[in-house]
Design a protein around this motif. Structure first.
Motif, short mmCIF file in Angstrom:
data_model
loop_
_atom_site.label_atom_id
_atom_site.label_comp_id
_atom_site.label_asym_id
_atom_site.label_seq_id
_atom_site.Cartn_x
_atom_site.Cartn_y
_atom_site.Cartn_z
N THR A 1 -39.96 31.57 48.72
CA THR A 1 -39.67 31.94 50.10
C THR A 1 -38.15 31.95 50.32
O THR A 1 -37.48 30.94 50.06
N PRO A 2 -37.59 33.08 50.75
CA PRO A 2 -36.13 33.15 50.89
C PRO A 2 -35.64 32.33 52.08
O PRO A 2 -36.36 32.12 53.06
N LYS A 3 -34.40 31.84 51.98
CA LYS A 3 -33.78 31.14 53.10
C LYS A 3 -33.50 32.13 54.22
O LYS A 3 -33.57 33.33 54.04
N LEU A 4 -33.17 31.59 55.39
CA LEU A 4 -33.09 32.39 56.61
C LEU A 4 -32.23 33.64 56.46
O LEU A 4 -32.66 34.74 56.80
N ILE A 5 -31.01 33.48 55.91
CA ILE A 5 -30.11 34.64 55.80
C ILE A 5 -30.69 35.67 54.83
O ILE A 5 -30.74 36.87 55.12
N ASN A 6 -31.15 35.20 53.65
CA ASN A 6 -31.75 36.12 52.67
C ASN A 6 -33.01 36.77 53.21
O ASN A 6 -33.31 37.93 52.89
N SER A 7 -33.75 36.02 53.99
CA SER A 7 -34.96 36.58 54.61
C SER A 7 -34.63 37.81 55.44
O SER A 7 -35.30 38.85 55.36
N PHE A 8 -33.57 37.72 56.24
CA PHE A 8 -33.12 38.85 57.06
C PHE A 8 -32.63 39.99 56.17
O PHE A 8 -32.98 41.16 56.38
N VAL A 9 -31.84 39.63 55.15
CA VAL A 9 -31.27 40.64 54.25
C VAL A 9 -32.36 41.42 53.54
O VAL A 9 -32.32 42.66 53.47
N TYR A 10 -33.39 40.70 53.02
CA TYR A 10 -34.45 41.37 52.25
C TYR A 10 -35.35 42.24 53.12
O TYR A 10 -36.03 43.13 52.61
N LYS A 11 -35.35 42.00 54.43
CA LYS A 11 -36.16 42.87 55.29
C LYS A 11 -35.37 44.07 55.81
O LYS A 11 -35.89 45.18 55.90
N HIS A 12 -34.10 43.85 56.12
CA HIS A 12 -33.35 44.89 56.84
C HIS A 12 -32.25 45.56 56.03
O HIS A 12 -31.83 46.67 56.38
N ILE A 13 -31.76 44.92 54.97
CA ILE A 13 -30.58 45.46 54.28
C ILE A 13 -30.88 45.80 52.82
O ILE A 13 -30.55 46.90 52.36
N ARG A 14 -31.50 44.88 52.12
CA ARG A 14 -31.69 45.04 50.68
C ARG A 14 -33.18 45.00 50.35
O ARG A 14 -33.96 44.33 51.04
N LYS A 15 -33.57 45.70 49.30
CA LYS A 15 -34.97 45.66 48.87
C LYS A 15 -35.34 44.27 48.38
O LYS A 15 -34.52 43.57 47.78
N SER A 16 -36.60 43.88 48.64
CA SER A 16 -37.06 42.57 48.16
C SER A 16 -37.12 42.54 46.64
O SER A 16 -37.14 43.58 45.98
N LYS A 17 -37.16 41.33 46.07
CA LYS A 17 -37.27 41.19 44.61
C LYS A 17 -38.55 41.83 44.10
O LYS A 17 -38.59 42.41 43.01
N ALA A 18 -39.62 41.72 44.88
CA ALA A 18 -40.91 42.30 44.47
C ALA A 18 -40.83 43.83 44.42
O ALA A 18 -41.30 44.45 43.45
N LYS A 19 -40.24 44.42 45.44
CA LYS A 19 -40.14 45.88 45.48
C LYS A 19 -39.21 46.38 44.37
O LYS A 19 -39.51 47.38 43.70
N ARG A 20 -38.10 45.67 44.15
CA ARG A 20 -37.18 46.05 43.08
C ARG A 20 -37.87 45.96 41.72
O ARG A 20 -37.72 46.84 40.87
N SER A 21 -38.64 44.89 41.51
CA SER A 21 -39.36 44.73 40.24
C SER A 21 -40.27 45.91 39.99
O SER A 21 -40.33 46.45 38.87
N PHE A 22 -41.00 46.34 41.02
CA PHE A 22 -41.93 47.46 40.89
C PHE A 22 -41.18 48.76 40.59
O PHE A 22 -41.53 49.50 39.65
#
Length: 253
Positions: free
Chosen positions: A56-77
């Motif tokens: 589970t990402p920390k608060l700042i990363n949580s925001f980043v992975y939803k709005h700015i950068r692709k999640s690790k799961a999506k990048r892996s795929f």
């Protein structure tokens, strides 16, 4: 909010895959159980699938992975699809799932087909008497060169992230843990730096440098020098970190 994306070939297993993820903590068999990420295998229809749960990402990363950068799961795929399109082996990408709230990403999962492999690259390090070790290293070098020629900079090129399957006089190499990659042209310095995390012995460095020079236009002396330098610098840095950590923990007691 939930976002599930599946390869078309696995859409018919959507309900079963969702059930696996819903009951991830109580079902399935552990493949790896790390501090950050957990991988479990599940039998889904006639398939065995591996599902990786990212921390589970920390608060700042949580925001980043939803709005700015692709999640690790999506990048892996997406990276797995790109590798396969360039004939680079990796467990087949089945899909990914992202859970999010209004503030950001809360959890994510990457789903791939399970691969039965014989050993990983770590065995080559820890067992210098392994049968055909030199030949495996030569074929691995050809694999690494193919990555570099296809502009694939695999940033997590560590010993546990290359699975090896033995065929008749041939070895297949599968990349895993794909969420950190760059797709870029690499000069020789960057190519050798890409191999530094493999924790190579001097003998392994010589074998790899010899083969890399044989199949490329780069001179052996330069390949060997750069690979040796990158590898030793990396080892020194890691060993220093371990030393300082031990010293700190000893002070705390």
């Amino acid at each position: 909010m939930q976002n599930l994306h599946l390869n078309n070939k696995f859409e018919h297993l959507k309900t079963e895959i969702l059930d696996c993820i819903t009951h991830f903590n109580t079902k399935g068999n552990y493949v790896t159980k790390g501090d950050r990420n957990v991988i479990k295998s599940f039998k889904v229809g006639t398939e065995t699938l591996n599902i990786k749960s990212f921390k589970t990402p920390k608060l700042i990363n949580s925001f980043v992975y939803k709005h700015i950068r692709k999640s690790k799961a999506k990048r892996s795929f997406e990276y797995a699809e790109k590798l396969i399109s360039q004939s680079i082996l990796t467990p087949f990408p089945v899909g990914y799932l992202e859970n999010s709230s209004t503030t950001g990403l809360t959890s994510s999962y990457y789903i791939s087909k399970h691969v039965d492999y014989d050993f990983d690259f770590r065995v080559l390090i820890h067992n210098p008497l392994l049968d055909n070790r030199d030949e495996i290293l030569i074929q691995f070098t050809q694999f690494a060169y193919k990555l570099h020629e296809n502009n694939i900079n695999f940033l997590d090129h560590s010993p546990g992230n290359t699975l090896i399957i033995e065929n008749v006089a041939k070895y297949d190499f599968y990349l895993i843990d794909l969420n950190r990659m760059q797709f870029e042209q690499m000069d020789l310095t960057k190519r050798m730096d890409n191999l530094k995390r493999l924790w190579l012995s001097k003998k392994m460095i010589r074998i790899i440098a010899t083969e890399y020079a044989n199949i490329s236009e780069y001179p052996f002396e330069e390949v060997y020098r750069l690979l040796m330098q990158s590898s030793q610098d990396f080892k020194r840095r890691i060993n220093r970190k371990k030393y300082l950590k031990r010293k700190y923990l000893k002070k705390k007691k």
